[in-house]
Design a protein around this motif. Sequence first.
Motif, mmCIF file in Angstrom:
data_model
loop_
_atom_site.group_PDB
_atom_site.id
_atom_site.type_symbol
_atom_site.label_atom_id
_atom_site.label_comp_id
_atom_site.label_asym_id
_atom_site.label_seq_id
_atom_site.Cartn_x
_atom_site.Cartn_y
_atom_site.Cartn_z
ATOM 1 N N SER A 49 0.864 -1.183 0.000
ATOM 2 C CA SER A 49 0.000 0.000 0.000
ATOM 3 C C SER A 49 0.901 1.235 0.000
ATOM 4 O O SER A 49 1.993 1.201 0.589
ATOM 5 C CB SER A 49 -0.899 0.010 1.240
ATOM 6 O OG SER A 49 -1.765 -1.108 1.240
ATOM 7 N N TYR A 80 -6.863 -3.955 -1.515
ATOM 8 C CA TYR A 80 -6.374 -5.060 -0.691
ATOM 9 C C TYR A 80 -6.468 -6.422 -1.385
ATOM 10 O O TYR A 80 -6.129 -7.438 -0.786
ATOM 11 C CB TYR A 80 -7.181 -5.133 0.610
ATOM 12 C CG TYR A 80 -6.967 -3.978 1.560
ATOM 13 C CD1 TYR A 80 -5.893 -3.112 1.435
ATOM 14 C CD2 TYR A 80 -7.859 -3.758 2.608
ATOM 15 C CE1 TYR A 80 -5.715 -2.060 2.310
ATOM 16 C CE2 TYR A 80 -7.687 -2.709 3.494
ATOM 17 C CZ TYR A 80 -6.616 -1.866 3.341
ATOM 18 O OH TYR A 80 -6.425 -0.820 4.216
ATOM 19 N N GLN A 98 -0.874 -6.229 4.923
ATOM 20 C CA GLN A 98 -1.990 -6.859 5.614
ATOM 21 C C GLN A 98 -1.639 -7.351 7.011
ATOM 22 O O GLN A 98 -0.466 -7.485 7.365
ATOM 23 C CB GLN A 98 -2.512 -8.029 4.781
ATOM 24 C CG GLN A 98 -1.472 -9.120 4.506
ATOM 25 C CD GLN A 98 -1.902 -10.085 3.418
ATOM 26 O OE1 GLN A 98 -3.056 -10.503 3.348
ATOM 27 N NE2 GLN A 98 -0.973 -10.433 2.541
#
Length: 280
Positions: A49, A80, A98
Amino acid sequence: MSRFTRSLASLAAAVATVALTACGGSPAAPSSETTAPSEALTTVKVGASPVPHARILEYVKNNLAQAAGLDLQIVEFDDYVQPNEALASKELDANYFQHLPYLEAQIKERGYQFEHGAGVHIEPYAAFSKKYKSANELPQGATIAITNDASNQIRGLRLLQGAGLLTGITDSSNVLNLTKAQNPKGFKFIENQPEVIVQQLDDPKIDLAFVNGNFILTAGLSTKDALLAETAKDNPYANFLVWRTDNTNPGVAKLETLLHDPKVAEFIKTTWPSGDVLPG
């Protein structure tokens, strides 16, 4: 060796010494932070990310990777789903975005053969409102935007329970199975992808919106302004490096070690002093 030959040898040695001096002084002792030759670097392609994951990886790339023999290539993702798909299809060597509950849900749902490292950082999950200054101000039947993945949705429900607005929340609770007893104020929940929810903050129909940590940062928000926010203590949602179980790239293990270097923890603390990102 003749006297003439010895003189030539001495002269050559003297010229070499002068040349070294002209280039920056006498030969130095080997540095403890020697840089591996570019041809010896191991390429590691990592999906992440944009914030904070990619920024943390950029710090590693610019300050630690080369000395460890790594050529770190960072690929940014705004959602995601794609990072795990890209890892499974071997487009990536690893990903970093994550936490464990999300990874376990993805493995169960999609059958990924993944392994993971230790937690690197924590991003507190938080709820924001453009209408109210306190969660206690939420009216009967308020509309709440919440993520549609179970591993993060339960975080929001627990925060609402902690504020006394829901009750009886269990590990299997979700917005679809809440009873009237669990949801006494009759809140209406709108599920959506995390990257969409952050845009719903300005929607007049939304009274409260739960935003994932990385989107809190990209939207320029701060947990200090949140109506509800997780604490770091006993937080099980630390983010970590993930790789395939059939990984054969030795650079992945090196990257896992670098992510836990004390310098990385210090970078996290100084870059996000407000506590929006915490070393894990």
